[in-house]
Structure formats: C-alpha cells, structure tokens
Design an enzyme around this catalytic site. Sequence first.
Site, mmCIF file in Angstrom:
data_model
loop_
_atom_site.group_PDB
_atom_site.id
_atom_site.type_symbol
_atom_site.label_atom_id
_atom_site.label_comp_id
_atom_site.label_asym_id
_atom_site.label_seq_id
_atom_site.Cartn_x
_atom_site.Cartn_y
_atom_site.Cartn_z
ATOM 1 N N HIS A 133 20.032 10.721 -42.293
ATOM 2 C CA HIS A 133 18.977 9.530 -42.342
ATOM 3 C C HIS A 133 18.836 8.718 -40.820
ATOM 4 O O HIS A 133 17.336 8.784 -40.628
ATOM 5 C CB HIS A 133 19.037 8.625 -43.573
ATOM 6 N N HIS B 49 10.695 10.013 -42.737
ATOM 7 C CA HIS B 49 10.634 10.434 -44.021
ATOM 8 C C HIS B 49 10.094 12.010 -44.072
ATOM 9 O O HIS B 49 10.558 13.139 -44.752
ATOM 10 C CB HIS B 49 10.045 9.819 -45.085
ATOM 11 N N ARG C 59 22.342 -5.839 -69.262
ATOM 12 C CA ARG C 59 21.466 -6.515 -68.582
ATOM 13 C C ARG C 59 21.683 -7.382 -67.322
ATOM 14 O O ARG C 59 21.265 -8.307 -66.786
ATOM 15 C CB ARG C 59 20.878 -7.671 -69.427
ATOM 16 N N GLU D 73 9.948 -7.208 -50.937
ATOM 17 C CA GLU D 73 9.316 -6.423 -49.999
ATOM 18 C C GLU D 73 7.547 -6.539 -50.304
ATOM 19 O O GLU D 73 7.046 -5.463 -50.472
ATOM 20 C CB GLU D 73 9.675 -4.875 -50.180
ATOM 21 N N HIS E 152 10.460 4.795 -40.193
ATOM 22 C CA HIS E 152 10.729 5.487 -41.336
ATOM 23 C C HIS E 152 9.527 6.280 -41.886
ATOM 24 O O HIS E 152 9.664 7.410 -42.690
ATOM 25 C CB HIS E 152 11.124 4.597 -42.243
ATOM 26 N N GLU F 97 19.584 2.293 -36.719
ATOM 27 C CA GLU F 97 19.061 1.111 -37.805
ATOM 28 C C GLU F 97 19.458 -0.211 -36.966
ATOM 29 O O GLU F 97 18.499 -1.158 -37.296
ATOM 30 C CB GLU F 97 19.722 0.977 -38.908
ATOM 31 N N ASN G 217 10.973 -0.796 -42.199
ATOM 32 C CA ASN G 217 10.633 0.746 -42.477
ATOM 33 C C ASN G 217 10.241 1.350 -40.886
ATOM 34 O O ASN G 217 9.711 2.271 -40.924
ATOM 35 C CB ASN G 217 9.600 0.929 -43.452
ATOM 36 N N LYS H 142 18.548 -9.044 -40.808
ATOM 37 C CA LYS H 142 18.130 -8.595 -41.968
ATOM 38 C C LYS H 142 18.160 -9.977 -42.906
ATOM 39 O O LYS H 142 17.278 -9.931 -44.021
ATOM 40 C CB LYS H 142 19.121 -7.479 -42.707
ATOM 41 N N LYS I 145 18.548 -3.821 -52.288
ATOM 42 C CA LYS I 145 18.014 -2.668 -52.873
ATOM 43 C C LYS I 145 18.999 -1.838 -53.321
ATOM 44 O O LYS I 145 19.917 -1.463 -52.855
ATOM 45 C CB LYS I 145 17.286 -1.885 -51.663
ATOM 46 N N ARG J 161 9.404 -7.500 -45.130
ATOM 47 C CA ARG J 161 10.541 -6.605 -45.299
ATOM 48 C C ARG J 161 10.191 -5.194 -45.086
ATOM 49 O O ARG J 161 10.896 -4.598 -44.597
ATOM 50 C CB ARG J 161 11.122 -6.917 -46.738
HETATM 51 N N1 GLY Z 1 16.792 -0.458 -45.673
HETATM 52 C C1 GLY Z 1 15.526 -1.586 -45.722
HETATM 53 C C2 GLY Z 1 15.527 -2.491 -46.670
HETATM 54 O O1 GLY Z 1 16.562 -2.848 -46.985
HETATM 55 O O2 GLY Z 1 14.406 -3.190 -46.963
#
Ligand code: GLY
Length: 348
Positions: A252, A239, A112, A224, A235, A176, A232, A214, A134, A228
């Site tokens: 990427h 994608h 957990r 998000e 992106h 990035e 993107n 960030k 993430k 957040r």
């Molecule tokens: N790579 C984008 C984020 O961490 O939200």
Amino acid sequence: MKVDINFEAKNSSNYSVYIDALTSLNLSGKVAIITNPKVSGLHLKSLLEKITADELYIITIADGESYKNQESIDLILENLFNHKFNRGSTLIAFGGGVIGDMTGFVASIYQRGIDFIQVPTTLLSQVDASVGGKTGINNKFGKNLIGAFHQPQAVYIQTDFLKSLPSREFGAGVAEIVKMAVTFDLEFFEWLEEADLRKISDLQLSIKKSVETKAWVVAQDEKEKGLRAVLNYGHTFAHVVENLTDYKKYLHGEAVSIGICMANDLAVKLDLLSSSQSQRIKNILASYDLPTTYEIKDVNAFYNHFFLDKKADDTKIKFILAKGLGDHQMRDDIDKEIVLSVLKEYSV
Ligand code: GLY
C-alpha cells in the site's frame, strides 16, 4: 516519548500514543492479544514479558490483507464468547494495519463496544493506521467498506519491532511519513530531507512528528468530515494503481508513493507546486527505494477507475494536492483534460 490526542468533540475519549515507552502494562479483567503467526513468532515473547492480566488469551489470525474479512471477525468473536469476555475485557491488537483494523472492529461491536489497545509492529501502522480509530474489514464490494470509528485506549509504538521489518515494508511506512510532512509541516519536510530514518534517533523523531500531525488532524475531525481527508494525499491515484495490479505488485505505501508523485504532477500543472518542490519530494521517496513512477497502459481506463472506488462520488473525483511544501488543497473541480494530461506522462 508521548503524544496526546485531545479531541475537540466532548463525547470522544482522549488517549495517548507512547513511543518506546512500553515497560509494563498491567491490565485487569480478561485480555486477548490478537495477532498473526508471523508477528507472534518474532515478537510475542517480548510482548508477554511486559503484560500482565487477570486472564490472558492469544488469538492468532492468518496473516495478510486477504484475511481481513468477516470470517476472521467471526473467529475472533467466537473465541471471546467461548472465554466469556465481558464489557470490562480488553483486546490488544499486535501486528500491522490488518490486525489493528480487525481488532478495533471486533472491539467496536463486541457487546456494543469494549476497550482495545494498539501495539503496531509495522512502520506504516505505527505512523498512521494505529492512530485515529479507523477500524474495519474488506468485502466483495471493496476495501474497508464495513467498519466503525472506535478509538483505542492507548497506542504503544515500539521501534524494536521494526528491526525485523523487510526493507520494502519499511519504505512503505516512509511514504506515509512523507505524506504528513508535505501536506502539513514544512519544517518537518526540510528535516526529512536531511534525516536518515534508518538511524534510530531520526526514526523515533519522524514517528513522533507523524503521530503529532495525525493526532492534530484527528482531534479536529475524528469522523473525516473535512480535514482528515487530507491524509488521503496520493491515495486517489494509489487506489487505482493497487486495483489495476490486483493488490499484488505493490505494498500500500509503495502505491501511495507513486500516487504522491502523480498528485504532485497534477499540482504542478495547477501551479500549486513548483517542479523543483515536486522533485524534492520525489528525491526523499526514491532515497528509501520507493517506486516513483508507473506505466499506464490505457489512460482512459485508468481515469475511469477513479469512479470505481466504492467510496467515490459518482461524478466528482476528490484530489488532495500539495500546496507548496507543508500545505495542501482539496479539489473536486479539476477538468478531465488536465488529469488526462498528467496520466499521459505515465503512459507507455
Ligand atoms: N489513514 C488515514 C486516516 O486514518 O484517516
């Protein structure tokens, strides 16, 4: 150098991102370093010189995005169970984004949830993926569709590890960095125009600025729900480019570079960005040999791909656009004809 992440939500644990500050890390309990053969061959020895633990294990996972799956997670879990890891144990993610995402995911589910530490070894993971919690894996339905938000205890960024990074991978990280500057920080963007990130002092500063950006975003919107999503930028298009090229042609960050250029063309059409501002962004990307264009064979097929993204809304496409330099706008109300007119500029 150090950047602190202080979450606005009271139930989230704050942590720090250290840049070129890892001298020694003394951990108690059982610790496992999760890595891949490439990173371990190049850098494990130097990491081991800095780490002590009551019991230290190395778990090696095959290298690459195609191994970011349930099988690798099972392999890591099996090792942890065999060695009787417990709630007081710690995992260390030692590699790029794939290793970071998988290690974080295992840490989020093992008994957990246990602690983990990020030691990212690619520029992309240093400036973006390792910060913000993430974690996850891919499955047959798409990328990162299984996962959790699970914050690390700390992130240790060592620019030394970048010396062995192939130049394409370096560029992928720069895309990035450009993303953070364009969408949030004019001063940082203007500095980037003059800087040379191949110089260590400029590189360190760009990493610090990106991580600060960030951290500022994630601290406000860990899961998000709004802000957040600005991360993107580029992106939505990227994608589709990655998907249409079977994830083989572009890294990427390279696809993000193309996506930023496409998003900027859209922003120009909507009068959010001037052509000269768009060109200035392209100039930085091109100076790190990043791709800034892409040949679209079938404009309608490209457009329809926006809706194949498993995280996309069935009816609306969310675009993150640059609003001048250093600001952004999120839009999900853009007419199909306007988007198609941008795509047609890329059609062969
Ligand atoms: N790579 C984008 C984020 O961490 O939200």
